[in-house]
Design a protein around this motif. Structure first.
Motif, short mmCIF file in Angstrom:
data_model
loop_
_atom_site.label_atom_id
_atom_site.label_comp_id
_atom_site.label_asym_id
_atom_site.label_seq_id
_atom_site.Cartn_x
_atom_site.Cartn_y
_atom_site.Cartn_z
N VAL A 41 18.09 30.46 -59.73
CA VAL A 41 18.14 28.99 -60.03
C VAL A 41 17.63 27.98 -60.84
CG1 VAL A 41 19.55 26.71 -59.45
CG2 VAL A 41 20.10 29.43 -58.35
N GLN A 42 17.40 28.31 -61.92
CA GLN A 42 16.80 27.71 -62.83
C GLN A 42 17.62 26.24 -63.77
OE1 GLN A 42 14.09 27.65 -63.88
NE2 GLN A 42 13.12 29.13 -62.63
N PHE A 43 16.92 25.72 -63.64
CA PHE A 43 17.54 24.60 -64.68
C PHE A 43 16.48 23.64 -65.71
CE2 PHE A 43 20.66 21.44 -66.09
CZ PHE A 43 21.14 21.49 -66.66
N ASP A 44 16.25 23.47 -66.58
CA ASP A 44 15.80 22.93 -67.44
C ASP A 44 16.06 21.50 -67.95
OD1 ASP A 44 13.68 21.64 -68.31
OD2 ASP A 44 12.80 23.45 -69.35
N ALA A 45 15.37 20.59 -66.65
CA ALA A 45 16.81 19.08 -66.97
C ALA A 45 15.76 18.32 -68.27
CB ALA A 45 16.30 18.36 -65.49
N ASP A 46 14.57 18.61 -68.19
CA ASP A 46 14.03 18.10 -69.84
C ASP A 46 14.66 18.58 -70.95
OD1 ASP A 46 11.99 17.23 -68.33
OD2 ASP A 46 10.71 18.62 -67.92
N SER A 47 15.18 19.59 -70.95
CA SER A 47 15.49 20.67 -71.66
C SER A 47 16.84 19.98 -72.07
CB SER A 47 15.36 21.90 -71.50
OG SER A 47 16.18 23.07 -72.29
N ALA A 48 17.75 19.65 -70.80
CA ALA A 48 19.24 18.93 -71.42
C ALA A 48 18.92 18.13 -71.79
CB ALA A 48 19.70 18.93 -69.90
N SER A 307 17.45 13.89 -62.99
CA SER A 307 17.65 14.64 -61.96
C SER A 307 18.94 14.75 -61.86
CB SER A 307 17.01 13.51 -60.71
OG SER A 307 17.74 13.09 -59.92
N THR A 308 19.76 13.65 -62.42
CA THR A 308 21.77 14.22 -62.06
C THR A 308 21.74 15.31 -62.94
OG1 THR A 308 21.97 11.36 -61.64
CG2 THR A 308 23.85 12.91 -62.35
N LEU A 309 20.55 15.21 -64.36
CA LEU A 309 21.91 15.94 -65.29
C LEU A 309 20.65 17.79 -64.43
CD1 LEU A 309 19.49 15.15 -68.38
CD2 LEU A 309 22.66 15.00 -67.96
N LYS A 310 19.87 17.44 -63.46
CA LYS A 310 19.86 18.65 -63.15
C LYS A 310 20.54 19.12 -61.67
CE LYS A 310 15.76 20.76 -61.25
NZ LYS A 310 15.51 21.49 -61.91
N ALA A 311 21.36 18.29 -61.22
CA ALA A 311 22.04 18.65 -59.74
C ALA A 311 23.28 19.49 -60.32
CB ALA A 311 22.16 17.04 -59.29
N VAL A 312 24.11 18.69 -61.14
CA VAL A 312 25.20 18.97 -61.94
C VAL A 312 24.77 20.47 -63.16
CG1 VAL A 312 27.00 18.15 -63.30
CG2 VAL A 312 25.93 17.30 -62.47
N GLY A 313 24.05 20.56 -63.26
CA GLY A 313 23.59 21.88 -63.92
C GLY A 313 23.10 22.98 -63.10
N PHE A 317 25.98 26.66 -63.23
CA PHE A 317 25.09 27.80 -63.19
C PHE A 317 24.86 28.84 -61.94
CE2 PHE A 317 20.80 30.92 -63.23
CZ PHE A 317 21.13 30.71 -64.74
N LYS A 318 24.84 28.57 -60.55
CA LYS A 318 24.71 28.91 -59.45
C LYS A 318 26.25 29.25 -59.30
CE LYS A 318 24.46 29.16 -54.83
NZ LYS A 318 23.82 30.29 -54.89
N VAL A 319 27.47 28.67 -59.54
CA VAL A 319 28.58 28.85 -59.17
C VAL A 319 28.98 30.38 -60.79
CG1 VAL A 319 31.16 28.35 -60.13
CG2 VAL A 319 29.85 26.61 -58.91
#
Ligand code: AHN
Ligand code: ZN
Length: 323
Positions: A41-48, A307-313, A317-319
């Motif tokens: 599960v990868q999601f770069d919060a800085d990028s978002a 951190s919120t963007l990451k939680a949602v992203g 992504f996993k779904v």
């Protein structure tokens, strides 16, 4: 640890060596399932966060403004970079005062030919006036949370999907003109872009297994209560998404409280297209509604939490990857 890695690798080789067109026996299906679980599960919060900032930097994306036109081009270009296909759907709707509103829905797809599909969406326009603001209710806010946050998360999801290639087909739609509604007027004055798309989908007879709408997913410590229309139309998928969020450790955001029954883009996807679609939307657990930032000038970058963007992203992504 090493043994695990070697086992994972041999499983992957086994799966690769089995020809895709051959009928599957139960053993190879089992291997495929095991291999599928191995994605990270990868999601770069800085990028978002950067994608949210880049939208805000255009200025308020009020339909008809130069900032709106420039942002439409930016979004299509980003989706073209990450997805297999991308384009803008142009349309027209009547606004709350009977005026014509030009619609630009920006759409990107992965695996357009696949029948197992998921729809991910968010609105990208900014409300023409911050009418909940006590001091300046006539000019638009930055719309960092209301608009840009959901789009920023989905752009980063798209970037990750390009890297990890989901099994399912994915359509990402950025809806226009969600936020021009009249609070005293008809429900149909809201969500013009999604109403247009629901009546005129980009592919005739378009279907997806289910849809996820993101709306205001950027606040520090944001809470997402279970929205009433999501429960009514898409209950099994609400359970799936909330369970996934919990499994990743995000239960402080994804509450099992009952939210309001809201008019939002998912309503028309449910009602007109019949695709079960849920809304991940900021809603206060006290039942007081959206956050204090809502439709005020406080809706700016200072209210956006990585951190919120990451939680949602990560959850979205996993779904998608588990489908
Ligand atoms: C209404 O206020 C009618 N619906 C909330 C939808 C919305 C507005 N989401 C963001 N801005
Ligand atoms: Zn709004």
């Amino acid at each position: 640890m090493n043994f695990l890695k070697i086992t994972a690798f041999s499983l992957m080789l086994l799966a690769l060596s089995s020809c895709k067109d051959q009928p599957k026996d139960s053993n190879s299906e089992q291997i495929e399932t095991e291999v599928k679980q191995l994605f990270t599960v990868q999601f770069d919060a800085d990028s978002a966060y950067r994608y949210v900032q880049e939208q805000v930097d255009f200025g308020p994306r009020v339909p008809g403004s130069a900032a709106h036109g420039n942002t439409a081009r930016y979004l299509e270009q980003k989706l073209a970079q990450f997805c297999d296909t991308a384009f803008t759907q142009y349309g027209s709707m009547k606004g709350s005062k009977g005026q014509n509103v030009a619609i630009k829905n920006v759409i990107g797809s992965f695996g357009s030919e696949k029948s197992k599909r998921i729809l991910l969406c968010a609105h990208w326009d900014t409300r023409p006036m911050a009418d909940q603001d006590a001091t300046n209710p006539t000019t638009p806010a930055d719309g960092a949370n209301d608009g840009a946050s959901g789009v920023g998360v989905l752009l980063e999801v798209a970037r990750q999907l390009q890297i990890q290639q989901p099994d399912a087909g994915v359509d990402i739609i950025f809806f226009d003109a969600e936020d021009m509604g009249d609070s005293q007027g008809e429900a149909t004055t809201w969500c013009l872009g999604s109403q247009y798309w629901a009546k005129t989908p980009h592919k005739s007879n378009y279907v997806a297994r289910f849809g996820i709408l993101l709306d205001m997913v950027g606040s520090e410590n944001a809470t997402f209560a279970i929205e009433g229309n999501s429960w009514l139309f898409a209950q099994p998928y609400v359970n799936l998404v909330w369970q996934t969020a919990n499994s990743l450790g995000y239960s402080k955001h994804f509450l099992y409280n009952q939210g309001g029954q809201l008019i939002d883009d998912h309503l028309y996807i449910n009602k007109i297209r019949g695709i079960p679609t849920l809304d991940i939307i900021h809603y206060e657990p006290s039942g007081s509604g959206f956050g204090d930032f809502w439709h005020t000038h406080d809706d700016n970058m200072s209210g956006i939490s990585k951190s919120t963007l990451k939680a949602v992203g990560e959850t979205v992504f996993k779904v998608v990857m588990d489908l």
